[in-house]
Design a protein around this motif. Sequence first.
Motif, PDB file in Angstrom:
ATOM      1  N   GLU A   1    -115.011   5.771   8.300  1.00 40.51           N
ATOM      2  CA  GLU A   1    -113.834   5.492   9.118  1.00 40.51           C
ATOM      3  C   GLU A   1    -114.164   5.515  10.612  1.00 40.51           C
ATOM      4  O   GLU A   1    -113.478   4.880  11.409  1.00 40.51           O
ATOM      5  CB  GLU A   1    -112.732   6.519   8.819  1.00 40.51           C
ATOM      6  CG  GLU A   1    -112.148   6.391   7.424  1.00 40.51           C
ATOM      7  CD  GLU A   1    -111.002   7.355   7.189  1.00 40.51           C
ATOM      8  OE1 GLU A   1    -110.655   8.103   8.130  1.00 40.51           O
ATOM      9  OE2 GLU A   1    -110.447   7.362   6.071  1.00 40.51           O
TER      10      GLU A   1
ATOM     11  N   PRO B   1    -102.808  15.360   1.661  1.00 43.79           N
ATOM     12  CA  PRO B   1    -102.179  14.966   0.394  1.00 43.79           C
ATOM     13  C   PRO B   1    -102.461  15.950  -0.733  1.00 43.79           C
ATOM     14  O   PRO B   1    -101.581  16.236  -1.546  1.00 43.79           O
ATOM     15  CB  PRO B   1    -102.811  13.593   0.103  1.00 43.79           C
ATOM     16  CG  PRO B   1    -103.183  13.057   1.440  1.00 43.79           C
ATOM     17  CD  PRO B   1    -103.612  14.267   2.223  1.00 43.79           C
TER      18      PRO B   1
ATOM     19  N   VAL C   1    -100.264   9.800   5.422  1.00 47.27           N
ATOM     20  CA  VAL C   1    -101.155  10.641   6.236  1.00 47.27           C
ATOM     21  C   VAL C   1    -102.118   9.770   7.032  1.00 47.27           C
ATOM     22  O   VAL C   1    -102.438  10.079   8.186  1.00 47.27           O
ATOM     23  CB  VAL C   1    -101.926  11.634   5.339  1.00 47.27           C
ATOM     24  CG1 VAL C   1    -102.954  12.405   6.160  1.00 47.27           C
ATOM     25  CG2 VAL C   1    -100.955  12.594   4.677  1.00 47.27           C
ATOM     26  N   ARG C   2    -102.574   8.678   6.435  1.00 46.49           N
ATOM     27  CA  ARG C   2    -103.479   7.763   7.150  1.00 46.49           C
ATOM     28  C   ARG C   2    -102.790   7.175   8.382  1.00 46.49           C
ATOM     29  O   ARG C   2    -103.385   7.067   9.452  1.00 46.49           O
ATOM     30  CB  ARG C   2    -103.935   6.650   6.212  1.00 46.49           C
ATOM     31  CG  ARG C   2    -104.938   5.678   6.841  1.00 46.49           C
ATOM     32  CD  ARG C   2    -105.346   4.608   5.840  1.00 46.49           C
ATOM     33  NE  ARG C   2    -106.225   3.642   6.462  1.00 46.49           N
ATOM     34  CZ  ARG C   2    -107.535   3.765   6.563  1.00 46.49           C
ATOM     35  NH1 ARG C   2    -108.118   4.840   6.071  1.00 46.49           N
ATOM     36  NH2 ARG C   2    -108.260   2.831   7.135  1.00 46.49           N
TER      37      ARG C   2
ATOM     38  N   TYR D   1    -101.189   9.371   0.665  1.00 44.58           N
ATOM     39  CA  TYR D   1    -102.416   8.949   1.343  1.00 44.58           C
ATOM     40  C   TYR D   1    -102.101   7.984   2.484  1.00 44.58           C
ATOM     41  O   TYR D   1    -102.585   8.153   3.618  1.00 44.58           O
ATOM     42  CB  TYR D   1    -103.361   8.278   0.352  1.00 44.58           C
ATOM     43  CG  TYR D   1    -104.557   7.631   1.023  1.00 44.58           C
ATOM     44  CD1 TYR D   1    -105.646   8.397   1.430  1.00 44.58           C
ATOM     45  CD2 TYR D   1    -104.575   6.255   1.269  1.00 44.58           C
ATOM     46  CE1 TYR D   1    -106.729   7.809   2.067  1.00 44.58           C
ATOM     47  CE2 TYR D   1    -105.664   5.668   1.908  1.00 44.58           C
ATOM     48  CZ  TYR D   1    -106.735   6.447   2.300  1.00 44.58           C
ATOM     49  OH  TYR D   1    -107.796   5.861   2.935  1.00 44.58           O
ATOM     50  N   LEU D   2    -101.283   6.963   2.207  1.00 42.73           N
ATOM     51  CA  LEU D   2    -100.957   5.971   3.237  1.00 42.73           C
ATOM     52  C   LEU D   2    -100.148   6.597   4.374  1.00 42.73           C
ATOM     53  O   LEU D   2    -100.342   6.229   5.541  1.00 42.73           O
ATOM     54  CB  LEU D   2    -100.181   4.806   2.601  1.00 42.73           C
ATOM     55  CG  LEU D   2    -100.974   3.961   1.594  1.00 42.73           C
ATOM     56  CD1 LEU D   2    -100.063   2.940   0.925  1.00 42.73           C
ATOM     57  CD2 LEU D   2    -102.141   3.262   2.284  1.00 42.73           C
TER      58      LEU D   2
ATOM     59  N   THR E   1    -102.919   9.972 -12.790  1.00 43.80           N
ATOM     60  CA  THR E   1    -103.763   9.377 -11.749  1.00 43.80           C
ATOM     61  C   THR E   1    -105.042   8.766 -12.312  1.00 43.80           C
ATOM     62  O   THR E   1    -105.966   8.467 -11.553  1.00 43.80           O
ATOM     63  CB  THR E   1    -104.140  10.433 -10.687  1.00 43.80           C
ATOM     64  OG1 THR E   1    -104.776  11.548 -11.329  1.00 43.80           O
ATOM     65  CG2 THR E   1    -102.919  10.904  -9.926  1.00 43.80           C
TER      66      THR E   1
ATOM     67  N   THR F   1     -99.341   9.730  -5.086  1.00 43.99           N
ATOM     68  CA  THR F   1    -100.643   9.898  -4.448  1.00 43.99           C
ATOM     69  C   THR F   1    -100.884   8.816  -3.405  1.00 43.99           C
ATOM     70  O   THR F   1    -101.328   9.092  -2.286  1.00 43.99           O
ATOM     71  CB  THR F   1    -101.770   9.857  -5.503  1.00 43.99           C
ATOM     72  OG1 THR F   1    -101.550  10.891  -6.469  1.00 43.99           O
ATOM     73  CG2 THR F   1    -103.131  10.068  -4.856  1.00 43.99           C
ATOM     74  N   LEU F   2    -100.581   7.572  -3.762  1.00 41.73           N
ATOM     75  CA  LEU F   2    -100.772   6.461  -2.829  1.00 41.73           C
ATOM     76  C   LEU F   2     -99.854   6.599  -1.618  1.00 41.73           C
ATOM     77  O   LEU F   2    -100.276   6.347  -0.480  1.00 41.73           O
ATOM     78  CB  LEU F   2    -100.510   5.133  -3.540  1.00 41.73           C
ATOM     79  CG  LEU F   2    -101.537   4.715  -4.593  1.00 41.73           C
ATOM     80  CD1 LEU F   2    -101.064   3.469  -5.323  1.00 41.73           C
ATOM     81  CD2 LEU F   2    -102.895   4.474  -3.946  1.00 41.73           C
TER      82      LEU F   2
ATOM     83  N   ASN G   1    -106.045  15.119   7.872  1.00 43.80           N
ATOM     84  CA  ASN G   1    -107.085  14.553   7.028  1.00 43.80           C
ATOM     85  C   ASN G   1    -106.460  13.898   5.800  1.00 43.80           C
ATOM     86  O   ASN G   1    -105.604  14.493   5.136  1.00 43.80           O
ATOM     87  CB  ASN G   1    -108.058  15.668   6.619  1.00 43.80           C
ATOM     88  CG  ASN G   1    -109.205  15.143   5.793  1.00 43.80           C
ATOM     89  OD1 ASN G   1    -109.120  15.099   4.574  1.00 43.80           O
ATOM     90  ND2 ASN G   1    -110.278  14.727   6.459  1.00 43.80           N
ATOM     91  N   THR G   2    -106.901  12.684   5.495  1.00 41.84           N
ATOM     92  CA  THR G   2    -106.291  11.910   4.407  1.00 41.84           C
ATOM     93  C   THR G   2    -106.623  12.459   3.018  1.00 41.84           C
ATOM     94  O   THR G   2    -106.041  11.995   2.034  1.00 41.84           O
ATOM     95  CB  THR G   2    -106.743  10.444   4.482  1.00 41.84           C
ATOM     96  OG1 THR G   2    -108.175  10.389   4.518  1.00 41.84           O
ATOM     97  CG2 THR G   2    -106.183   9.767   5.725  1.00 41.84           C
ATOM     98  N   ILE G   3    -107.537  13.387   2.947  1.00 45.80           N
ATOM     99  CA  ILE G   3    -107.845  14.017   1.657  1.00 45.80           C
ATOM    100  C   ILE G   3    -107.186  15.387   1.556  1.00 45.80           C
ATOM    101  O   ILE G   3    -106.531  15.712   0.556  1.00 45.80           O
ATOM    102  CB  ILE G   3    -109.370  14.147   1.469  1.00 45.80           C
ATOM    103  CG1 ILE G   3    -110.002  12.758   1.398  1.00 45.80           C
ATOM    104  CG2 ILE G   3    -109.689  14.939   0.207  1.00 45.80           C
ATOM    105  CD1 ILE G   3    -111.503  12.776   1.349  1.00 45.80           C
TER     106      ILE G   3
END
Length: 229
Positions: A193, A35, A17-18, A14-15, A57, A10-11, A30-32
């Motif tokens: 953001e 992922p 995609v960010r 997220y990182l 998680t 998951t981390l 989108n970071t949500i």
Amino acid sequence: MMVWLATPLTLLLYLSVRKLAQHYKSPLINTIMLPALIIIALLVLTGQDGSDYQTGTQPLTHLLELAVVAFALPLYQQAAKIRKQWWPIVLCCSLSVFISVGTTLVIGGLLQASPELLASIATKSITTPLAMSVSETMGGIPAIAAGLVIIVGMMGAIIGFPLLKLAGVTHPEAQGLAMGAAAHAIGTGAAAEVGAVQGAFASLAMVVCGIATALLAPPLFHLYLWLIQ
């Protein structure tokens, strides 16, 4: 196996995609959303149990409470602006709740949706725990309410700011209020953001709209039931 891989995967997603979003300014990155879609695809393709992934998680889930509390920091930083505009903010948030719940009931009534379904979707624009609780008090299905909250939040995070720009809404406070009122915590994260002011006012709108929905949604729903009888 999935239990142990869940948190690092998951981390990592997220990182990744960010970082991608920093290079390509697209609302679809989108970071949500991305992922989540990748994880769903992996679970389906590998046949893994989603409950195992959820168990893995849990450390991240516990951090969500701290993340929500952290929204208080930008509120504190913008306290002077908020105090000066408090009543217009309350009025705008209350009006947004009235429009959100009212249009849901009207459109649902025209489509002949069941009262149980309407009670589940009327709370779509507030944060998940409140949405589940309020919808349940009206006879709705909490699971449907929670699912719709997530969908609405993701949609708001993806298309919220492009729509505001298209509509000519460029004032930071107005942008923040719109995102918090329409897309709750996920929209608030997207607003944070973009800028500190947007994040602060989105946090405020999320709280005020949550309270307003708890107060306004039940009487509006019961009025709708009375009218259709």
